[in-house]
Design an enzyme around this catalytic site. Structure first.
Site, short mmCIF file in Angstrom:
data_model
loop_
_atom_site.label_atom_id
_atom_site.label_comp_id
_atom_site.label_asym_id
_atom_site.label_seq_id
_atom_site.Cartn_x
_atom_site.Cartn_y
_atom_site.Cartn_z
N ASN A 7 0.87 -1.17 -0.16
CA ASN A 7 -0.11 0.13 0.14
C ASN A 7 0.93 1.34 -0.01
O ASN A 7 1.57 1.66 1.08
CB ASN A 7 -0.80 -0.17 1.24
CG ASN A 7 -1.80 1.33 1.49
OD1 ASN A 7 -1.79 2.06 0.51
ND2 ASN A 7 -2.25 1.45 2.62
N LYS A 9 0.10 4.27 -0.33
CA LYS A 9 -0.44 5.58 0.35
C LYS A 9 0.00 6.67 -0.61
O LYS A 9 -0.17 6.62 -1.88
CB LYS A 9 -0.01 5.77 1.64
CG LYS A 9 -0.06 4.58 2.62
CD LYS A 9 0.19 4.66 3.83
CE LYS A 9 0.21 3.13 4.65
NZ LYS A 9 0.01 3.32 6.37
N HIS A 93 -9.57 1.19 4.86
CA HIS A 93 -8.58 1.31 5.39
C HIS A 93 -8.59 2.21 6.57
O HIS A 93 -9.04 3.03 6.79
CB HIS A 93 -7.21 1.88 4.45
CG HIS A 93 -5.91 1.68 5.09
ND1 HIS A 93 -5.44 2.91 5.86
CD2 HIS A 93 -5.00 1.08 5.03
CE1 HIS A 93 -4.09 2.50 6.10
NE2 HIS A 93 -3.82 1.44 5.69
N GLU A 95 -6.66 4.64 7.89
CA GLU A 95 -6.39 5.89 7.51
C GLU A 95 -7.77 6.51 6.99
O GLU A 95 -8.24 7.74 7.21
CB GLU A 95 -5.21 6.28 6.63
CG GLU A 95 -4.08 6.15 7.50
CD GLU A 95 -2.75 5.60 6.65
OE1 GLU A 95 -2.85 5.49 5.43
OE2 GLU A 95 -1.97 4.88 7.24
N GLU A 165 -5.43 -5.00 10.31
CA GLU A 165 -4.28 -4.03 10.63
C GLU A 165 -4.77 -3.33 11.95
O GLU A 165 -5.50 -2.49 11.80
CB GLU A 165 -4.29 -3.05 9.34
CG GLU A 165 -4.08 -3.60 8.07
CD GLU A 165 -3.48 -2.57 7.25
OE1 GLU A 165 -2.29 -3.06 6.70
OE2 GLU A 165 -3.92 -1.83 6.67
N GLY A 171 2.43 2.08 10.71
CA GLY A 171 3.51 3.15 10.61
C GLY A 171 4.00 3.52 11.91
O GLY A 171 4.47 4.28 11.82
N SER A 211 3.33 -2.18 10.41
CA SER A 211 4.72 -2.27 10.41
C SER A 211 5.37 -3.76 10.18
O SER A 211 6.44 -4.11 10.85
CB SER A 211 5.13 -1.92 12.11
OG SER A 211 4.50 -0.71 12.24
P1 PGA Z 1 2.69 0.24 7.48
O1 PGA Z 1 1.37 0.47 6.76
O2 PGA Z 1 3.17 -1.25 7.01
O3 PGA Z 1 3.64 1.28 7.33
O4 PGA Z 1 2.72 0.04 8.94
C1 PGA Z 1 0.40 -0.53 6.76
C2 PGA Z 1 -0.79 -0.22 6.07
O5 PGA Z 1 -1.19 1.01 6.38
O6 PGA Z 1 -1.39 -0.71 5.30
#
Ligand code: PGA
Length: 251
Positions: A7, A9, A93, A95, A165, A171, A211
């Site tokens: 992903n 982003k 997601h 976010e 997630e 993140g 992560s």
């Molecule tokens: P990350 O993001 O691997 O940077 O933690 C995962 C995601 O948001 O799908």
């Protein structure tokens, strides 16, 4: 078959995305037969790849409109996404839910719209830190599945993926522990079987995200309940994304 999905982003211009694919091809081709590799670029980069063979990498969009067509400034429809050759779309997601305030109803409508538009939704679920520490993690995730999948009584294999997630792991560098992942993935699996029937519920891949990086992926992807990873930060760099694909291939 394990799945490694990146992903991206809101990163990478068209040029940067092309550089990524060139470098990734040099490092990772031929792709292992037993790993499905998926990238979710931004819409602009996705459009730039329309009609391009990416050596077996499958593309997806990071979001989709809740309606098929119409006066919805700024939105992108399933048909537009399909026209790029993309197969998947992220739905719900964290976010989208937490930064942009997407409600369970919007998540549900987007999921239905994606399915009606022949995209495969990758439904993201996960609890916040406060929800976990107050002992509500499983209740929250169950509720997210109920909300998104309400009214869908039957699904064919290959028409849905779920990504667990935990919001506190996205993140942050802090991934969930293996037993936390196993516990939640098992709960998601049994809830999917309850909601969608035994056959469909059994066949839906469940990815872990939060992560994921080469240093922790080997033990995560080897867990029996984990069908792959949804990866943010580590998917932006060809070398680390290649490493993740190779680790998955060894499972
Ligand atoms: P990350 O993001 O691997 O940077 O933690 C995962 C995601 O948001 O799908």
């Amino acid at each position: 078959m394990k799945i490694v999905a990146g992903n991206w982003k809101m990163y990478k211009t068209i040029d940067e995305a092309q550089v990524f694919f060139r470098e990734f091809a040099a490092l990772a081709l031929p792709l292992p037969q037993n790993v499905e590799v998926v990238i979710f670029p931004n819409y602009i980069a996705l459009g730039a790849f329309a009609g391009t063979a990416l050596n077996g990498v499958i593309l997806g969009a990071q979001d989709v409109a809740a309606d098929a067509e119409g006066a919805f400034t700024g939105e992108v429809s399933p048909a537009m996404i399909r026209s790029t050759g993309a197969k998947y779309v992220l739905i719900g997601h964290s976010e989208r839910r937490h930064v942009f305030g997407e409600s369970p109803d919007v998540v549900h409508r987007k999921l239905l719209n994606a399915m009606e538009g022949s995209l495969v939704p990758v439904l993201c679920v996960g609890e916040t830190l406060a929800e976990r520490t107050s002992g509500r993690a499983t209740e929250v995730v169950r509720g997210q599945l109920d909300g998104a999948l309400s009214g869908i009584a039957h699904l064919d294999r290959g028409h849905l993926m779920v990504a667990y997630e935990p919001v506190w792991a996205i993140g942050t560098g802090a991934n969930a522990e293996n037993d936390q992942i196993e516990e939640m993935h098992s709960l998601i699996r049994s809830h999917l079987r309850q909601l969608l029937g035994d056959g469909a519920g059994r066949g839906i891949p469940i990815l872990y995200g939060g992560s994921v990086k080469p240093a922790n992926f080997r033990s995560i992807v080897a867990l029996p309940s984990v069908d792959g990873g949804l990866v943010g930060g580590a998917s932006l760099v060809p070398a680390s994304f290649t490493e993740l694909v190779k680790i998955a291939a060894q499972c």
